[in-house]
Scaffold this active site. Sequence first.
Site, short mmCIF file in Angstrom:
data_model
loop_
_atom_site.label_atom_id
_atom_site.label_comp_id
_atom_site.label_asym_id
_atom_site.label_seq_id
_atom_site.Cartn_x
_atom_site.Cartn_y
_atom_site.Cartn_z
N ASP A 218 -17.27 10.35 -18.54
CA ASP A 218 -18.35 9.51 -18.03
C ASP A 218 -18.00 8.04 -18.32
OD1 ASP A 218 -20.71 8.68 -16.98
OD2 ASP A 218 -21.98 9.54 -18.56
N ILE A 219 -18.16 7.21 -17.33
CA ILE A 219 -17.90 5.77 -17.51
C ILE A 219 -19.25 5.08 -17.60
CG2 ILE A 219 -16.81 3.71 -16.53
CD1 ILE A 219 -14.82 5.97 -17.25
N ASP B 73 1.04 4.00 -3.02
CA ASP B 73 0.54 5.36 -2.81
C ASP B 73 1.65 6.38 -3.07
OD1 ASP B 73 -1.72 4.08 -1.95
OD2 ASP B 73 -1.42 4.48 0.19
N ASP C 69 -23.33 7.17 -11.47
CA ASP C 69 -23.70 5.81 -11.05
C ASP C 69 -22.90 5.45 -9.80
OD1 ASP C 69 -21.10 4.47 -12.05
OD2 ASP C 69 -21.89 5.42 -13.87
N GLU D 81 0.83 -1.21 0.00
CA GLU D 81 0.00 0.00 0.00
C GLU D 81 0.86 1.26 0.00
OE1 GLU D 81 -3.78 0.25 0.38
OE2 GLU D 81 -2.90 1.95 -0.68
N GLY E 234 -24.09 9.27 -17.10
CA GLY E 234 -24.35 10.11 -15.92
C GLY E 234 -23.83 9.43 -14.66
N SER F 16 -7.24 1.66 -3.96
CA SER F 16 -6.05 2.14 -3.28
C SER F 16 -5.17 2.95 -4.21
CB SER F 16 -5.20 0.95 -2.82
OG SER F 16 -5.67 0.44 -1.62
#
Length: 639
Positions: free
Chosen positions: A598-599, A304, A619, A300, A617, A555
């Site tokens: 937009d996905i 990051d 979701d 992690e 839009g 993450s």
Amino acid sequence: MLVLFSLVLAVGAAAQSISPSVQHAKRHSLPAGWSRVRRHSPDAVLPLRFGLAQPNADMKSLEALLNDVSHPDSPNYGNHWSAGRVAKHFAPTTESVNTVVSWISDSGVARERVRVSKTKGWVMVNATVAEAEALLNTEYHVYAHDSGKEHVACDAYHLPAHIVPHVEVVTPTIDFNAILRRSASPTGTHIRVGEPGFGTVNPVMKSKISSIFHQLDDCDKQITPACLRALYNFVYPLPLAASRNSYAIVEYTPQAYLGSDLDMWFANFSSDLVGARPVLKAVDGGVVQTDSKGFNFNGESNLDLEYAMGLVGKHQPVTLYQVGDLQMGASFNNLLDALDGEFCSFEGGDDEENDGIYPDPDPAGYQGALRCKDCGTIKPANVISTSYGYNEADLSPAYTARQCAEYAKLGLLGVTVVYSSGDNGVAGNSALCLNPDGTQTRGGKIFNPSFPSTCPFITSIGATQVNPNATVFQPESACQQVIFSGGGFSNYFGIPDYQKGAVEGYIKAHLTPSPYPAGVYNTSGTSRAYPDISANGANYVVAVDGTFALVYGTSASAPVVGAMLTMVNDARLAIGKKPVGFINPMIYSPAFQGAFNDITTGTNPGCGTPGFNATKGYDPVTGLGTPNFAKLLALWLLK
Ligand SMILES: *[C@@H]1O[C@H](CO)[C@@H](O)[C@H](O)[C@H]1NC(C)=O
Ligand SMILES: *[C@@H]1O[C@H](CO)[C@@H](O)[C@H](O)[C@H]1NC(C)=O
Ligand SMILES: *[C@@H]1O[C@H](CO)[C@@H](O)[C@H](O)[C@H]1NC(C)=O
Ligand SMILES: *[C@@H]1O[C@H](CO)[C@@H](O)[C@H](O)[C@H]1NC(C)=O
Ligand SMILES: *[C@@H]1O[C@H](CO)[C@@H](O)[C@H](O)[C@H]1NC(C)=O
């Protein structure tokens, strides 16, 4: 004797008629692995603490205050508050302190035994179980866990009606909280936030890789900084305001980065960063430990920091909030204590089951200056990214509300707080789902939302992917490889105004009628939906423990979004504007509609269902979509 007895009865009856007893909190089920063993002994002593109500800290007031400084239509946009103003605005009133103290002493506990914390946030008394039971109209029991650990709690407690408005939370009472989470761990042992096995702390590593593809053509197989820059139109010249700007990544000990891994990654992707390290701000004895190594200890932090530092470049320092010592560990409240001295309570107002208690009772652990914990020791960075999360159901509504109010205060200060939305779709950490009795199991059928993602005052980041064989110039999908983007509807928090239109649109178009049986998620349309936005979370090339590996998870998404917002802040600071602060009212506004990609494909399965669909839009899979940095920057420079 007889006289005295009737006198006591009469006093009791009089108090009752003035102020009826009201149930303040109740637990609906016992966490797995626990059973009640006996009534607690009446003369045992409990460290009873009353967390006083903060005025103006209800969700509606917080939202109104935040909108005033964060909503694009507000004339006060960007006029963030000073820390002093925040402290003053939310300090419990003298009336609350006096009312609660008088009630306790009128109930027969000598006034000199009752103490008030310096910040006036807590009233504390070491009460016998008999005294506590009388005050709270409850019964304390001792519970035992399969592991042998014992815990003292009650099932429900009451307060006189005239006390209720003055008290936010009473401890110890109903909470087993984190024990729910721990008992859910594979070993049934106690897992703290930074330890392997805790929730989203573990991005998932699929495979080690022997060669890195440097062509944009290969971003469906490997995500590198070049892929992200192309996907999100994320090119920014040299920062101009780095000394006034700040970006912090949060890690919980024992999770830690390895310098040799950072250098290995920098050498391949950002060679001018070789040798660069994050600026360490340790909280409650936080250490970048190197005793325990491996993907579960370094994955992690390496992920990051490699991407946060790589994307903002060497001219913008990245701060590392390393939280908790090696012995005790820590939790979100410990960081919040360090960011806000007023939140911090003396002798640990934190919850022993959830938070690290400092000074650490272990002499080898962190004692702090003057045997203290870290309270208000850190001035918060402009952007703070955290890739850890709980299941909302791990925590009580009161605990989450109190913490969520702190995120709102950070927003008032002009701080942007981003959290990853979870990696198990509509299921919670470790793929746990809820049962009707409130327990969490893998076989559960009820969606299990992630906290703090469901707090309306943070920005929750979901995950997308470059589709197999697609290029960065084609639309991404919701992440469907190895992990699924955390998303859904809160069971605790109401819907904030900023997302009402977006969520209503989604519910009308796709969930009316709901394809799922009643009770699987909060279908009311009046609960907080998450995530807010998303960014790629699949196939990240990360250096871990001397090799390159492919890593997956929200993450990854959170620090990437944090890096983009940090560069927006640079541009704003450079021309004398304030940092973007709490971004949600802005990003959901009509002006920003074109600023996200937009996905519209992919789902977030979990709990034996396909989850929700990414659609045109908003979701509850990918939120508003992925950032288009160039457009966001242009829009934010106009504000
Ligand atoms: C309660 O007792 C503990 C242990 O003796 C002591 O450290 C603490 O100060 C006491 N708290 C109050 C509120 O009296
Ligand atoms: C990373 O960079 C080093 C030094 O430039 C190089 O030797 C190595 O092959 C690179 N690693 C990969 C996997 O491309
Ligand atoms: C991607 O392309 C490869 C090689 O052309 C092909 O074998 C594979 O089936 C394709 N995958 C998808 C999901 O289209
Ligand atoms: C759904 O959420 C709303 C807002 O938080 C809440 O008032 C309502 O009680 C919830 N409904 C159920 C069935 O949990
Ligand atoms: C998702 O889309 C599929 C295919 O259109 C549809 O059958 C399903 O009901 C949708 N699910 C939800 C939760 O919207």
